[in-house]
Enzyme design. Structure first.
Site, PDB file in Angstrom:
ATOM      1  N   SER A  69      38.702  44.353 -66.587  1.00 58.84           N
ATOM      2  CA  SER A  69      39.540  43.938 -67.715  1.00 58.84           C
ATOM      3  C   SER A  69      39.485  44.850 -68.938  1.00 58.84           C
ATOM      4  O   SER A  69      40.101  44.538 -69.956  1.00 58.84           O
ATOM      5  CB  SER A  69      39.167  42.514 -68.134  1.00 58.84           C
ATOM      6  OG  SER A  69      37.790  42.435 -68.310  1.00 58.84           O
ATOM      7  N   THR A 115      38.867  36.554 -77.757  1.00 55.37           N
ATOM      8  CA  THR A 115      39.032  36.852 -76.342  1.00 55.37           C
ATOM      9  C   THR A 115      39.761  35.667 -75.713  1.00 55.37           C
ATOM     10  O   THR A 115      39.661  34.553 -76.206  1.00 55.37           O
ATOM     11  CB  THR A 115      37.659  37.099 -75.664  1.00 55.37           C
ATOM     12  OG1 THR A 115      37.845  37.307 -74.273  1.00 55.37           O
ATOM     13  CG2 THR A 115      36.706  35.942 -75.857  1.00 55.37           C
ATOM     14  N   GLY A 116      40.510  35.936 -74.671  1.00 54.20           N
ATOM     15  CA  GLY A 116      41.262  34.858 -74.043  1.00 54.20           C
ATOM     16  C   GLY A 116      42.752  35.128 -74.090  1.00 54.20           C
ATOM     17  O   GLY A 116      43.179  36.277 -74.245  1.00 54.20           O
ATOM     18  N   THR A 148      37.800  40.814 -71.779  1.00 52.38           N
ATOM     19  CA  THR A 148      38.037  41.712 -72.924  1.00 52.38           C
ATOM     20  C   THR A 148      36.762  41.824 -73.740  1.00 52.38           C
ATOM     21  O   THR A 148      36.049  40.842 -73.895  1.00 52.38           O
ATOM     22  CB  THR A 148      39.124  41.074 -73.820  1.00 52.38           C
ATOM     23  OG1 THR A 148      40.352  41.138 -73.144  1.00 52.38           O
ATOM     24  CG2 THR A 148      39.230  41.747 -75.171  1.00 52.38           C
ATOM     25  N   THR A 162      40.879  46.263 -74.330  1.00 57.13           N
ATOM     26  CA  THR A 162      41.220  45.455 -73.159  1.00 57.13           C
ATOM     27  C   THR A 162      42.328  46.092 -72.329  1.00 57.13           C
ATOM     28  O   THR A 162      43.104  46.914 -72.829  1.00 57.13           O
ATOM     29  CB  THR A 162      41.711  44.059 -73.622  1.00 57.13           C
ATOM     30  OG1 THR A 162      41.852  43.215 -72.480  1.00 57.13           O
ATOM     31  CG2 THR A 162      43.050  44.129 -74.330  1.00 57.13           C
ATOM     32  N   ARG A 178      54.182  44.027 -71.955  1.00 54.67           N
ATOM     33  CA  ARG A 178      53.522  42.945 -72.709  1.00 54.67           C
ATOM     34  C   ARG A 178      52.307  43.505 -73.475  1.00 54.67           C
ATOM     35  O   ARG A 178      51.513  44.266 -72.952  1.00 54.67           O
ATOM     36  CB  ARG A 178      53.086  41.854 -71.737  1.00 54.67           C
ATOM     37  CG  ARG A 178      52.373  40.650 -72.398  1.00 54.67           C
ATOM     38  CD  ARG A 178      50.873  40.786 -72.416  1.00 54.67           C
ATOM     39  NE  ARG A 178      50.217  39.564 -72.859  1.00 54.67           N
ATOM     40  CZ  ARG A 178      48.917  39.494 -73.137  1.00 54.67           C
ATOM     41  NH1 ARG A 178      48.156  40.546 -73.018  1.00 54.67           N
ATOM     42  NH2 ARG A 178      48.390  38.357 -73.526  1.00 54.67           N
TER      43      ARG A 178
HETATM   44  C1  SD4 Z   1      45.043  39.587 -74.007  1.00 52.58           C
HETATM   45  N1  SD4 Z   1      43.198  38.724 -75.279  1.00 52.58           N
HETATM   46  O1  SD4 Z   1      45.602  40.618 -73.693  1.00 52.58           O
HETATM   47  C2  SD4 Z   1      43.542  39.574 -74.158  1.00 52.58           C
HETATM   48  C3  SD4 Z   1      42.923  39.175 -72.876  1.00 52.58           C
HETATM   49  C4  SD4 Z   1      41.506  38.769 -72.999  1.00 52.58           C
HETATM   50  O2  SD4 Z   1      39.515  38.156 -72.208  1.00 52.58           O
HETATM   51  O3  SD4 Z   1      40.947  38.613 -74.044  1.00 52.58           O
HETATM   52  N2  SD4 Z   1      40.796  38.529 -71.998  1.00 52.58           N
HETATM   53  O4  SD4 Z   1      45.659  38.534 -74.175  1.00 52.58           O
END
Ligand code: SD4
Length: 333
Positions: free
Chosen positions: A89, A242-243, A191, A209, A219
């Site tokens: 990731s 993160t997320g 990330t 990330t 995107r």
């Molecule tokens: C995203 N926030 O591209 C990132 C993905 C992520 O842990 O944080 N994954 O949306």
């Protein structure tokens, strides 16, 4: 100039007092400029998301030992994780978008609100370094796509194929089974967001990330967006996310965390409240977001919508002292 600013603050504080918002307002807004506040706390701290944060923090402290500052800690820690081809990731080895392209997002910010960011970049091994160059060498904050790649080439960064066999095989398998319904907890959630405070009291942060796995081509998530995936204010602290980026962007999450800290919330309380903003505004059964925050006094906190979120926390009481390392489970599921 300074005396008219003082006059404004005095008058405005009096007005705020009559409106009943005096104490938090004056606390929040009448701080001296950050340059005037820098002082050696004697303590250096680094906090980074997920398990790989442990190694990132080790690398950050190695950069500090070598004479670096908070920004160097961030860049060194982020580069280590970007270079790990096994991680699915971040950087090389990141899972591609649904068309098979690995596209990266990253940003970096310091205690004086200098910021640099790159998004939707391909074939660049270390987007965190490119983001730092944008911050330090250009008049801009953010470069995207082909323009960011062109700048990388101008800086002498060689094009790197980021799609590993492991990531390509995972993508090929996904194509046979998925209807394009990425679920953040399952498909990609590592990330790295990093926050650092050095012995001189300088704060910095970074985020890097490959974004949500199998996303639509083009995107861009929260991670390279100043205020969403990362925010640092040297007078207050820093935060990173993160997320699922869409949820973080809709609530301007990292900026929110820092602003809550400015108003007196602890890093933990601020992360908790920013998570509640998401929970209150959208269905969250299928999405995960975690926040990590570091106050300028070295205090850390983290919180996530669902369980399973952890972060690495390292601290060193004085230069050359022992570095304490701990992995903190911030699950509150
Ligand atoms: C995203 N926030 O591209 C990132 C993905 C992520 O842990 O944080 N994954 O949306």
């Amino acid at each position: 100039m300074a005396s008219s600013r003082r006059k404004f603050i005095k008058e405005a504080t009096a007005v705020a007092g009559t409106l009943g918002i005096g104490s938090w307002w004056s606390k929040a807004w009448s701080r001296p400029p950050v340059h005037a506040q820098l002082e050696g706390s004697g303590r250096a701290v680094m906090a980074s998301t997920w398990n790989h944060g442990m190694l990132a923090n080790d690398e950050g402290f190695a950069a500090l030992e070598a004479g670096g500052n908070a920004l160097d800690m961030i860049e060194a820690g982020a580069r280590l994780v970007e270079a790990d081809a096994e991680g699915l990731s971040v950087g090389i080895g990141g899972l591609p978008d649904r068309d098979g392209h690995v596209t990266l997002d990253a940003c970096i910010m310091d205690h004086t609100q200098n910021a640099g960011s790159v998004c939707f970049v391909q074939d660049v091994a270390h987007p965190i370094t490119l983001a730092r160059k944008v911050m330090e060498k250009t008049p801009h904050v953010m470069l995207a796509g082909a323009g960011a790649e062109q700048y990388a080439r101008e800086l002498g960064m060689k094009p790197t194929n980021l799609l590993t066999d492991k990531a390509r095989k995972a993508w090929e398998k996904w194509q046979t089974t998925s209807n394009y319904e990425p679920v953040i907890n399952i498909e990609n959630h590592d990330t790295i967001g990093l926050l650092a405070l050095d012995h001189a009291g300088r704060l910095a942060g970074g985020c890097t990330t490959s974004g949500v796995a199998y996303k639509m081509h083009g995107r861009v998530g929260d991670s390279p967006i100043i205020g969403a995936g990362l925010y640092v204010d040297g007078a207050v602290g820093g935060a990173t996310a993160t997320g699922l980026g869409e949820a973080v962007m809709r609530t301007v999450g990292s900026f929110l965390v820092v602003e809550l800290m400015r108003q007196g919330a602890s890093p933990q309380e601020a992360c908790y409240e920013a998570v509640q903003r998401i929970i209150r505004s959208m269905p969250t059964d299928d999405l995960q977001v975690g926040y990590l925050a570091l106050g300028r006094n070295g205090e850390v906190g983290g919180h996530a919508i669902h369980g399973g979120f952890n972060y690495a926390f390292h601290q060193q009481a004085e230069p050359k002292g022992t570095v304490q390392r701990v992995l903190i489970d911030a699950s509150h599921g």
